[in-house]
Design a protein around this motif. Sequence first.
Motif, mmCIF file in Angstrom:
data_model
loop_
_atom_site.group_PDB
_atom_site.id
_atom_site.type_symbol
_atom_site.label_atom_id
_atom_site.label_comp_id
_atom_site.label_asym_id
_atom_site.label_seq_id
_atom_site.Cartn_x
_atom_site.Cartn_y
_atom_site.Cartn_z
ATOM 1 N N ALA A 58 -82.747 31.929 99.405
ATOM 2 C CA ALA A 58 -81.666 32.523 98.603
ATOM 3 C C ALA A 58 -82.236 33.721 97.860
ATOM 4 N N LEU A 59 -81.469 34.775 97.801
ATOM 5 C CA LEU A 59 -81.840 35.991 97.088
ATOM 6 C C LEU A 59 -80.940 36.092 95.866
ATOM 7 N N LEU A 60 -81.556 36.135 94.682
ATOM 8 C CA LEU A 60 -80.804 36.127 93.423
ATOM 9 C C LEU A 60 -80.973 37.444 92.690
ATOM 10 N N SER A 61 -79.901 37.918 92.091
ATOM 11 C CA SER A 61 -79.950 39.140 91.296
ATOM 12 C C SER A 61 -80.492 38.825 89.910
ATOM 13 N N THR A 62 -81.291 39.745 89.364
ATOM 14 C CA THR A 62 -81.825 39.546 88.014
ATOM 15 C C THR A 62 -81.078 40.393 86.986
ATOM 16 N N GLU A 63 -80.031 41.084 87.432
ATOM 17 C CA GLU A 63 -79.232 41.873 86.498
ATOM 18 C C GLU A 63 -78.240 40.969 85.785
ATOM 19 N N PRO A 64 -78.048 41.187 84.497
ATOM 20 C CA PRO A 64 -77.066 40.362 83.790
ATOM 21 C C PRO A 64 -75.668 40.623 84.326
ATOM 22 N N PRO A 65 -74.828 39.606 84.334
ATOM 23 C CA PRO A 65 -73.455 39.819 84.827
ATOM 24 C C PRO A 65 -72.713 40.791 83.925
ATOM 25 N N ARG A 66 -71.889 41.600 84.532
ATOM 26 C CA ARG A 66 -71.116 42.587 83.766
ATOM 27 C C ARG A 66 -69.920 41.901 83.124
ATOM 28 N N SER A 67 -69.669 42.263 81.884
ATOM 29 C CA SER A 67 -68.499 41.701 81.207
ATOM 30 C C SER A 67 -67.282 42.510 81.606
ATOM 31 N N VAL A 125 -73.157 29.870 94.131
ATOM 32 C CA VAL A 125 -73.892 29.940 92.867
ATOM 33 C C VAL A 125 -73.807 31.366 92.318
ATOM 34 N N THR A 126 -73.524 31.493 91.025
ATOM 35 C CA THR A 126 -73.426 32.801 90.383
ATOM 36 C C THR A 126 -74.762 33.530 90.488
ATOM 37 N N GLY A 127 -74.720 34.797 90.870
ATOM 38 C CA GLY A 127 -75.939 35.601 90.953
ATOM 39 C C GLY A 127 -76.574 35.615 92.330
ATOM 40 N N THR A 128 -76.035 34.826 93.279
ATOM 41 C CA THR A 128 -76.591 34.821 94.633
ATOM 42 C C THR A 128 -76.143 36.081 95.352
ATOM 43 N N VAL A 129 -77.118 36.868 95.814
ATOM 44 C CA VAL A 129 -76.828 38.077 96.561
ATOM 45 C C VAL A 129 -76.699 37.749 98.038
ATOM 46 N N SER A 130 -77.595 36.877 98.534
ATOM 47 C CA SER A 130 -77.600 36.508 99.940
ATOM 48 C C SER A 130 -78.339 35.183 100.095
ATOM 49 N N CYS A 131 -78.046 34.479 101.188
ATOM 50 C CA CYS A 131 -78.744 33.239 101.474
ATOM 51 C C CYS A 131 -78.751 33.019 102.977
ATOM 52 N N GLN A 182 -90.464 28.613 85.135
ATOM 53 C CA GLN A 182 -91.614 29.094 84.366
ATOM 54 C C GLN A 182 -92.138 30.417 84.957
ATOM 55 N N ALA A 183 -92.192 30.530 86.263
ATOM 56 C CA ALA A 183 -92.689 31.759 86.892
ATOM 57 C C ALA A 183 -91.733 32.929 86.662
ATOM 58 N N VAL A 184 -90.434 32.701 86.811
ATOM 59 C CA VAL A 184 -89.454 33.778 86.623
ATOM 60 C C VAL A 184 -89.459 34.244 85.174
ATOM 61 N N ARG A 185 -89.558 33.332 84.226
ATOM 62 C CA ARG A 185 -89.626 33.717 82.813
ATOM 63 C C ARG A 185 -90.961 34.402 82.513
ATOM 64 N N GLY A 186 -92.020 34.014 83.193
ATOM 65 C CA GLY A 186 -93.323 34.674 83.028
ATOM 66 C C GLY A 186 -93.296 36.109 83.530
ATOM 67 N N TRP A 187 -92.428 36.389 84.489
ATOM 68 C CA TRP A 187 -92.255 37.750 84.987
ATOM 69 C C TRP A 187 -91.310 38.546 84.088
ATOM 70 N N GLU A 188 -90.872 37.926 82.985
ATOM 71 C CA GLU A 188 -90.036 38.538 81.956
ATOM 72 C C GLU A 188 -88.627 38.883 82.431
ATOM 73 N N TYR A 189 -88.083 38.059 83.315
ATOM 74 C CA TYR A 189 -86.681 38.191 83.707
ATOM 75 C C TYR A 189 -85.873 37.251 82.833
ATOM 76 N N SER A 190 -84.767 37.738 82.286
ATOM 77 C CA SER A 190 -83.896 36.865 81.507
ATOM 78 C C SER A 190 -82.740 36.345 82.362
ATOM 79 N N HIS A 191 -82.522 36.970 83.518
ATOM 80 C CA HIS A 191 -81.481 36.530 84.452
ATOM 81 C C HIS A 191 -82.124 36.350 85.808
ATOM 82 N N PRO A 192 -81.717 35.512 86.665
ATOM 83 C CA PRO A 192 -80.552 34.656 86.530
ATOM 84 C C PRO A 192 -80.753 33.635 85.416
#
Length: 190
Positions: free
Chosen positions: A176-185, A157-163, A89-99
């Motif tokens: 854990a540090l997660l990237s909020t950038e969408p994965p590249r196709s 876990v997909t999107g984990t930058v560091s832990c 809920q908090a991450v979506r409230g910050w308007e991140y769509s990823h992870p």
Amino acid sequence: MNEPAENKGPKVPPSYPPRTPPPSKKPVEAPRPEPGTKPVRTALPVPGPGQARMETRRPRMAVRNRRVSNWVLAADPWAAGKAVRHVTQAVRGWEYSHPQDGCLQETVRLLVDAAVKDAGKRVSVHLADQDGMVLVVVLSHAEAEPDQTVLTALAGVTGTVSCGTDASDEGRRIWALLSTEPPRSRTPAA
């Protein structure tokens, strides 16, 4: 002539000291705590993507100049579910769509379940964001040895930058540090 003395005796200094105000009472300062027996290491290199970092003792955690949220939960088996709802809920409230929700849920469940296994009374979940990354930190508030299997699972876990995990005055800290950038196709080269 002389006027009669009206029962006045000779001038003698008083036998008691004059009234002085009592000294001001300063609050007694508690003795400062002695540093722990384990040395504090602060200058370690930041691990690269997909790498986990283990450390034995660190100074207190400080998060400044960024959006943060935190929750304290009872260290019960269902704490992971509550933490997942709060963090998502908090991450979506910050308007991140990823992870994506699945990656975020898996990361939070791994962190909280590991902290609950430390057999403390409570678990603290801290969330922060900066520069396109989301940091999730869980404190177990109990002394425990770092567990390498949790770090291996977090790194997978997909999107984990560091832990990482370490011991602090508040108990074991797992993050854990997660990237909020969408994965590249990936497109095939022409």
